[in-house]
Design an enzyme around this catalytic site. Structure first.
Site, PDB file in Angstrom:
ATOM      1  N   TRP A  48       0.826  -1.214   0.000  1.00 21.25           N
ATOM      2  CA  TRP A  48       0.000   0.000   0.000  1.00 21.25           C
ATOM      3  C   TRP A  48       0.855   1.258   0.000  1.00 21.25           C
ATOM      4  O   TRP A  48       0.503   2.256  -0.643  1.00 21.25           O
ATOM      5  CB  TRP A  48      -0.999  -0.020   1.162  1.00 21.25           C
ATOM      6  CG  TRP A  48      -2.014  -1.096   0.929  1.00 21.25           C
ATOM      7  CD1 TRP A  48      -2.123  -2.291   1.580  1.00 21.25           C
ATOM      8  CD2 TRP A  48      -3.005  -1.112  -0.112  1.00 21.25           C
ATOM      9  NE1 TRP A  48      -3.126  -3.042   1.016  1.00 21.25           N
ATOM     10  CE2 TRP A  48      -3.686  -2.348  -0.016  1.00 21.25           C
ATOM     11  CE3 TRP A  48      -3.383  -0.203  -1.106  1.00 21.25           C
ATOM     12  CZ2 TRP A  48      -4.728  -2.698  -0.877  1.00 21.25           C
ATOM     13  CZ3 TRP A  48      -4.422  -0.547  -1.959  1.00 21.25           C
ATOM     14  CH2 TRP A  48      -5.080  -1.778  -1.844  1.00 21.25           C
ATOM     15  N   LYS A  88     -12.282  -0.384   8.631  1.00 19.60           N
ATOM     16  CA  LYS A  88     -11.505  -1.220   9.547  1.00 19.60           C
ATOM     17  C   LYS A  88     -11.816  -0.794  10.990  1.00 19.60           C
ATOM     18  O   LYS A  88     -12.666  -1.390  11.623  1.00 19.60           O
ATOM     19  CB  LYS A  88     -10.028  -1.158   9.200  1.00 19.60           C
ATOM     20  CG  LYS A  88      -9.757  -1.752   7.792  1.00 19.60           C
ATOM     21  CD  LYS A  88      -8.418  -1.348   7.222  1.00 19.60           C
ATOM     22  CE  LYS A  88      -8.333  -1.557   5.733  1.00 19.60           C
ATOM     23  NZ  LYS A  88      -8.017  -2.938   5.334  1.00 19.60           N
ATOM     24  N   ASP A 127      -0.899   7.369   6.243  1.00 24.37           N
ATOM     25  CA  ASP A 127      -2.045   6.528   5.942  1.00 24.37           C
ATOM     26  C   ASP A 127      -2.247   5.606   7.152  1.00 24.37           C
ATOM     27  O   ASP A 127      -1.455   4.706   7.386  1.00 24.37           O
ATOM     28  CB  ASP A 127      -1.770   5.708   4.676  1.00 24.37           C
ATOM     29  CG  ASP A 127      -2.921   4.771   4.323  1.00 24.37           C
ATOM     30  OD1 ASP A 127      -3.882   4.678   5.107  1.00 24.37           O
ATOM     31  OD2 ASP A 127      -2.845   4.131   3.254  1.00 24.37           O
TER      32      ASP A 127
END
Lengths: 374, 374
Positions: free
Chosen positions: B107, B199, B175
């Site tokens: 990511w 999440k 992030d």
């Protein structure tokens, strides 16, 4: 808006709009347990079979409802109409070309303004000079340098609407956010059409984009995947985690739409807007805003009250009768009743009777007043 | 995944992830009737008081949980992490500057690749050579030409995680999609941090962005409003229709988080991941993937089975015991159990006992096998 009773209101809001009770019930149940899987719809993996089935069924239903062949594909994206306002010129304008826009109101103009960030733009027709109270002419003989023509099919703020869209050689791109699935209209005359979900499709957070696959052939590879229709198509709407709940709610609404059929929805839509416009024209307290009858939207019915007292009074009266979402847009004023697909004929009949009741009260006040002063 | 029984599963999926039952119940009820208003949460107007209150409460809770002062503001956007991957370089890279990225996994690398569409990018440290099974060094002495440093605090695929973030002079952008609100970490050392909701925050479709207001001072006016943090801040997250349901679900989860407190959540998080790592290291069938203990994530615990038969067998065994979302990412294989905030200590204890039960069955099979062949 009445907020203290828990009595179900009739929501005539322009969006997020009303959804049928059976759709709300199924969506609510899925938040606890999706189809007896032991998982909430909010927990299901977006790359598993459960979501793949939701996605495929929703895509098939969209194509069936719009009578589209396999030259078309369906995307569920995020970011609402405004992200489409960006992506359309980003993907389709091209350096040597000019984007053509039809200026039928605020949202059409916003779409155009976004395109100006990306290149040359030309307004091919506009009804701005009449404050958008009518539709502009549909452009004819579109120049060769126009890469696409953008139209907004229904103008929520002013209450105007295009009916069927013509077949033209320039790629036609249509924002159908506030009238998709409300009528037959030759969807296949569009190279691309899009709509936010929170009016006739489902819940806020999902944006439906339908496009001819050949449209993606010449998209520049300099556009990052997230904003690139070609990459989004390749990844079948799961380039990243999609708004699962909003898409599932849209699927429930698509099933409802198919069960009812576009033909029946259109028939009822005509009935609903006739009922309301007939009452506005009959009722001594109100005046319709769109005077050109053939330009009137079946989705958003805008009208003015005779004076401020009537406006305030009728607004309160609706509130007392559990009728919500009725205010006109601040730039137009007055009232706006949105008759999206989930609104029933019975609900419009109820509204009409409330309008008549309010008129009777006003008339009796007037008589009492005249008598007292007589 | 077991799909036929309607028995509540324990969802260890990496996202969309588990939510507490009380949050699901309140979200489900709001779909029918939001706070006894007579309107579904899917119908409430996004510019009315009902939604304004949801927005303001959620913003205040985010600031309280992250211990942020009024130099920070909070945005709810759409488009997930990938749209942030675009917006960050678009808004903050600058023509004469270079964006700095820490490459701690897939990511982090994706974020970097998106930045390359917009300008100069430099990777300041990477653990690619160890297949991301450990964290890279945190960059020191960052050059003056670096406009911002981007880090991914938790690497879901590999199971590594940064703890507290250091105070640095270069604007730090993080992030935190998969570990926000799971620990104290010096949130105010970031100039901007963001996280997808599915999440630890709420439901897919909303993205939380928290930023120092001064960061928006020099954003170019050539960036269209929808992709411009400055314009989004000015419009307080309602530049267009926001994903109301996803934001409301996030508010419910934020209330749950505050009631529990970050301190308690962190304490339980340590307990949960210790329980699971201790069992992985004790259990003769499994091997942890991250060997550097201080780099291990408390959120995603990745481990391998000794052979394919054990892997397949344990996967089926979990399935039979209503344990879902356990597969490792396809690039790493094995198992990944995500212990996000909604997962309880009791659920991890249940998992550990299932692992022990499976080991016992395998050992008894082995004994029988040895006896039969003995």
């Amino acid at each position: 808006m009445k907020e203290d009773k828990g009595i179900k209101q009739i929501n005539f809001g322009s969006g997020p709009a009303a959804l049928p009770p059976e759709v709300l019930l199924q969506a609510s149940e899925a938040v606890i347990d999706y189809n007896q899987t032991g998982l909430s719809i909010l927990e299901i993996p977006h790359r598993g079979n459960l979501f793949a089935n939701i996605l495929e069924e929703s895509k098939a239903l969209v194509k069936e409802l719009c009578e589209l062949n396999d030259e078309y594909d369906v995307l569920w994206l995020q970011g609402g109409g405004r992200l489409q306002f960006c992506m359309i010129p980003m993907n389709f304008l091209g350096a040597q070309k000019t984007a053509g826009y039809v200026d039928s109101g605020h949202w059409a103009d916003e779409a155009k303004k976004y395109a100006e960030y990306y290149g040359n733009v030309r307004v091919l027709s506009s009804s701005k000079e009449s404050n958008y109270s009518r539709l502009p002419d549909f452009p004819k003989n579109i120049a060769q340098d126009i890469s696409y023509l953008h139209v907004t099919t229904n103008n929520t703020i002013y209450g105007t609407q295009w009916g069927s869209l013509p077949a033209i050689t320039t790629p036609l791109i249509a924002d159908m956010s506030s009238d998709i699935f409300s009528r037959k209209r030759g969807y296949s005359n569009c190279a691309l059409f899009y709509a936010v979900a929170q009016k006739n499709i489902g819940a806020a957070g999902a944006t439906l984009v339908v496009l001819r696959k050949e449209m993606t052939k010449n998209i520049a590879s300099t556009i990052p995947p997230m904003l690139n229709y070609n990459e989004q198509l390749k990844k079948n709407s799961v380039l990243n985690t999609p708004p699962v709940f909003a898409i599932y709610t849209s699927l429930l609404m698509l099933r409802w739409t198919r069960q009812k059929s576009i033909a029946t929805i259109e028939k009822e839509s005509i009935e609903k807007c006739s009922l309301l416009y007939n009452e506005i024209e009959r009722n001594t307290l109100f005046t319709p805003i769109v005077t050109v009858k053939e330009h009137r939207s079946r989705m958003n019915i805008c009208f003015a009250a005779n004076n401020y007292e009537i406006e305030k009074g009728f607004s309160d009266f609706c509130n007392q009768h559990y009728i919500a979402g009725i205010e006109g847009h601040r730039t137009v004023g007055g009232f706006r009743f949105s008759l999206y697909n989930a609104i029933t004929v019975q609900q419009v009949e109820r509204l009409v009777s409330v309008m008549q009741e309010y008129e009777a009260i006003q008339n009796s006040k007037l008589k009492t007043h005249n008598y007292t002063n007589g």
